[in-house]
Design an enzyme around this catalytic site. Structure first.
Site, mmCIF file in Angstrom:
data_model
loop_
_atom_site.group_PDB
_atom_site.id
_atom_site.type_symbol
_atom_site.label_atom_id
_atom_site.label_comp_id
_atom_site.label_asym_id
_atom_site.label_seq_id
_atom_site.Cartn_x
_atom_site.Cartn_y
_atom_site.Cartn_z
ATOM 1 N N GLU A 210 18.788 1.841 -16.510
ATOM 2 C CA GLU A 210 18.916 2.189 -15.097
ATOM 3 C C GLU A 210 20.126 3.097 -14.898
ATOM 4 O O GLU A 210 21.258 2.599 -14.748
ATOM 5 C CB GLU A 210 19.093 0.922 -14.258
ATOM 6 C CG GLU A 210 17.914 -0.022 -14.338
ATOM 7 C CD GLU A 210 17.740 -0.819 -13.047
ATOM 8 O OE1 GLU A 210 16.663 -0.774 -12.473
ATOM 9 O OE2 GLU A 210 18.720 -1.458 -12.611
ATOM 10 N N HIS B 185 23.120 -6.035 -14.017
ATOM 11 C CA HIS B 185 22.688 -4.954 -13.128
ATOM 12 C C HIS B 185 23.914 -4.155 -12.700
ATOM 13 O O HIS B 185 24.993 -4.717 -12.497
ATOM 14 C CB HIS B 185 21.966 -5.531 -11.902
ATOM 15 C CG HIS B 185 21.303 -4.462 -11.096
ATOM 16 N ND1 HIS B 185 22.003 -3.688 -10.199
ATOM 17 C CD2 HIS B 185 20.023 -4.025 -11.073
ATOM 18 C CE1 HIS B 185 21.170 -2.814 -9.657
ATOM 19 N NE2 HIS B 185 19.962 -2.998 -10.170
ATOM 20 N N GLY C 106 13.296 -1.296 -7.309
ATOM 21 C CA GLY C 106 14.021 -1.856 -6.169
ATOM 22 C C GLY C 106 13.300 -1.523 -4.874
ATOM 23 O O GLY C 106 12.315 -2.161 -4.486
ATOM 24 N N GLY C 107 13.774 -0.485 -4.194
ATOM 25 C CA GLY C 107 13.280 -0.112 -2.866
ATOM 26 C C GLY C 107 11.764 -0.092 -2.735
ATOM 27 O O GLY C 107 11.208 -0.637 -1.771
ATOM 28 N N SER D 282 14.994 4.590 -8.511
ATOM 29 C CA SER D 282 14.167 5.392 -7.599
ATOM 30 C C SER D 282 12.736 5.617 -8.104
ATOM 31 O O SER D 282 12.182 6.709 -7.965
ATOM 32 C CB SER D 282 14.845 6.727 -7.294
ATOM 33 O OG SER D 282 16.078 6.503 -6.638
ATOM 34 N N GLU E 280 24.854 -2.993 -9.986
ATOM 35 C CA GLU E 280 25.514 -3.447 -8.746
ATOM 36 C C GLU E 280 26.449 -4.615 -9.028
ATOM 37 O O GLU E 280 27.508 -4.742 -8.425
ATOM 38 C CB GLU E 280 24.446 -3.800 -7.691
ATOM 39 C CG GLU E 280 23.844 -2.527 -7.092
ATOM 40 C CD GLU E 280 22.387 -2.627 -6.711
ATOM 41 O OE1 GLU E 280 21.858 -3.747 -6.587
ATOM 42 O OE2 GLU E 280 21.751 -1.562 -6.547
ATOM 43 N N GLY F 21 18.660 3.688 -6.018
ATOM 44 C CA GLY F 21 18.692 3.694 -4.556
ATOM 45 C C GLY F 21 19.091 5.043 -3.968
ATOM 46 O O GLY F 21 19.363 5.151 -2.775
ATOM 47 N N ASN G 205 12.695 -5.867 -8.161
ATOM 48 C CA ASN G 205 14.044 -6.389 -7.912
ATOM 49 C C ASN G 205 14.310 -6.280 -6.411
ATOM 50 O O ASN G 205 14.612 -5.201 -5.907
ATOM 51 C CB ASN G 205 15.062 -5.560 -8.717
ATOM 52 C CG ASN G 205 16.484 -5.998 -8.451
ATOM 53 O OD1 ASN G 205 16.721 -7.037 -7.819
ATOM 54 N ND2 ASN G 205 17.444 -5.216 -8.920
ATOM 55 N N TRP G 206 14.197 -7.409 -5.726
ATOM 56 C CA TRP G 206 14.344 -7.382 -4.257
ATOM 57 C C TRP G 206 15.806 -7.398 -3.810
ATOM 58 O O TRP G 206 16.099 -7.296 -2.625
ATOM 59 C CB TRP G 206 13.572 -8.555 -3.627
ATOM 60 C CG TRP G 206 12.093 -8.378 -3.707
ATOM 61 C CD1 TRP G 206 11.416 -7.212 -3.943
ATOM 62 C CD2 TRP G 206 11.084 -9.379 -3.540
ATOM 63 N NE1 TRP G 206 10.057 -7.428 -3.940
ATOM 64 C CE2 TRP G 206 9.829 -8.750 -3.694
ATOM 65 C CE3 TRP G 206 11.109 -10.756 -3.277
ATOM 66 C CZ2 TRP G 206 8.618 -9.445 -3.591
ATOM 67 C CZ3 TRP G 206 9.909 -11.452 -3.175
ATOM 68 C CH2 TRP G 206 8.681 -10.796 -3.330
ATOM 69 N N LYS G 207 16.718 -7.567 -4.742
ATOM 70 C CA LYS G 207 18.156 -7.573 -4.418
ATOM 71 C C LYS G 207 18.424 -8.529 -3.243
ATOM 72 O O LYS G 207 17.774 -9.565 -3.155
ATOM 73 C CB LYS G 207 18.643 -6.151 -4.125
ATOM 74 C CG LYS G 207 18.197 -5.164 -5.217
ATOM 75 C CD LYS G 207 18.820 -3.827 -5.119
ATOM 76 C CE LYS G 207 18.299 -2.944 -6.249
ATOM 77 N NZ LYS G 207 18.933 -1.656 -6.310
#
Ligand code: PGA
Length: 271
Positions: free
Chosen positions: A186, A114, A253-254, A232, A116, A192, A29-31
């Site tokens: 999640e 998600h 993600g990250g 994470s 966010e 994150g 997930n590159w957001k």
């Protein structure tokens, strides 16, 4: 050799055997990150390195770069999807993107709900349900994200929260279409933040999610719904979480932004 060392070796052997047997979904997930050149470089590496193995790789870039994936992943087994969708097919919905548009670019998956989007853009479980319905109606796989915030975890309300997120978003789903659904657990407090859930916490919630799905769809239909973990995930924790019961893969993600880091995670889940 000390007893402790022998036990550790046995633990590692068992972990490797379990990982080698499982087929994982590894989703990136590159957001709202990366730019055109960065994505071109990532895709070139992906094509060159032939990372395809027993696992399924799915990339979720920001909308404007979908065409790059359509062009460049044509000969790769990696799949891709959108980070969000709108439930209407067309019309005066400024800023929104429809399922048909996603299909036009060869998408197969859509991330829905998600945290966010729930927390920053006020998306509700009902909206998630409409988006799931739109995806399934047109043959796209929704990746429905659920998870509790820190307070819900602290006060042990996390199961209630997760159950209501799933029940509301999936209440209209036709049992025949469960084969297309993917769930992603999640925990908001782990996204994150560098603070991942422990393998025991992940296993507890994944088994709970499985039981909620069983009660909605029946054991047989629910068994084909993969449950991913996200929050994470990195090279240092991915193998311990991978062996937990009912973990079918990861939403990352990250650690998916840098190709080399992502590649290391992929190989750690190969054997
Ligand atoms: P993270 O993000 O791996 O950076 O915690 C996961 C996600 O939000 O899907």
């Amino acid at each position: 050799m000390q007893k402790q060392q022998i036990l550790e070796l046995v633990r590692q052997e068992v972990r490797s055997a379990v990982i080698a047997r499982k087929e994982f979904i590894i989703a990136a997930n590159w957001k709202m990150n990366k730019d055109k050149n960065d994505i071109i470089g990532f895709l070139k590496n992906l094509n060159k390195e032939k990372l395809e193995n027993k696992n399924k790789i799915i990339l979720f870039p920001p909308y404007p770069y979908l065409y790059l994936l359509e062009e460049q992943l044509r000969y790769s087994k990696a799949l891709y999807g959108m980070q969000n969708i709108f439930w209407e097919t067309s019309g005066a919905f400024t800023g929104e993107v429809s399922v048909e548009m996603a299909l036009d670019f060869g998408c197969k998956y859509v991330i829905i709900g998600h945290s966010e989007r729930r927390n920053i853009l006020m998306e509700t479980d009902e909206m998630a349900g409409k988006k799931v319905g739109a995806c399934l109606q047109h043959g796209l796989s929704p990746v429905l994200c659920v998870g509790e915030n820190l307070d819900e975890r602290k006060f042990s309300h996390y199961k209630e929260r997760i159950k209501s997120q799933i029940a509301t978003a999936l209440s209209q789903v036709d049992i025949e279409k469960t084969g297309k659904i993917i769930l992603a657990y999640e925990p908001v407090w782990a996204i994150g933040t560098g603070m991942n859930a422990s393998p025991e916490q992940v296993e507890e919630v994944h088994m709970f999610i499985r039981s909620v799905l069983d009660s909605l769809f029946g054991e047989k239909a629910a068994a084909c719904i993969p449950i991913l973990y996200g929050g994470s995930v990195k090279t240092s924790n991915v193998r311990d979480i991978a062996v937990a019961k009912d973990v079918s893969g990861f939403l990352i993600g990250g650690a998916s932004l840098d190709f080399d880091e992502f590649k290391r995670i992929i190989s750690l889940l190969d054997t």
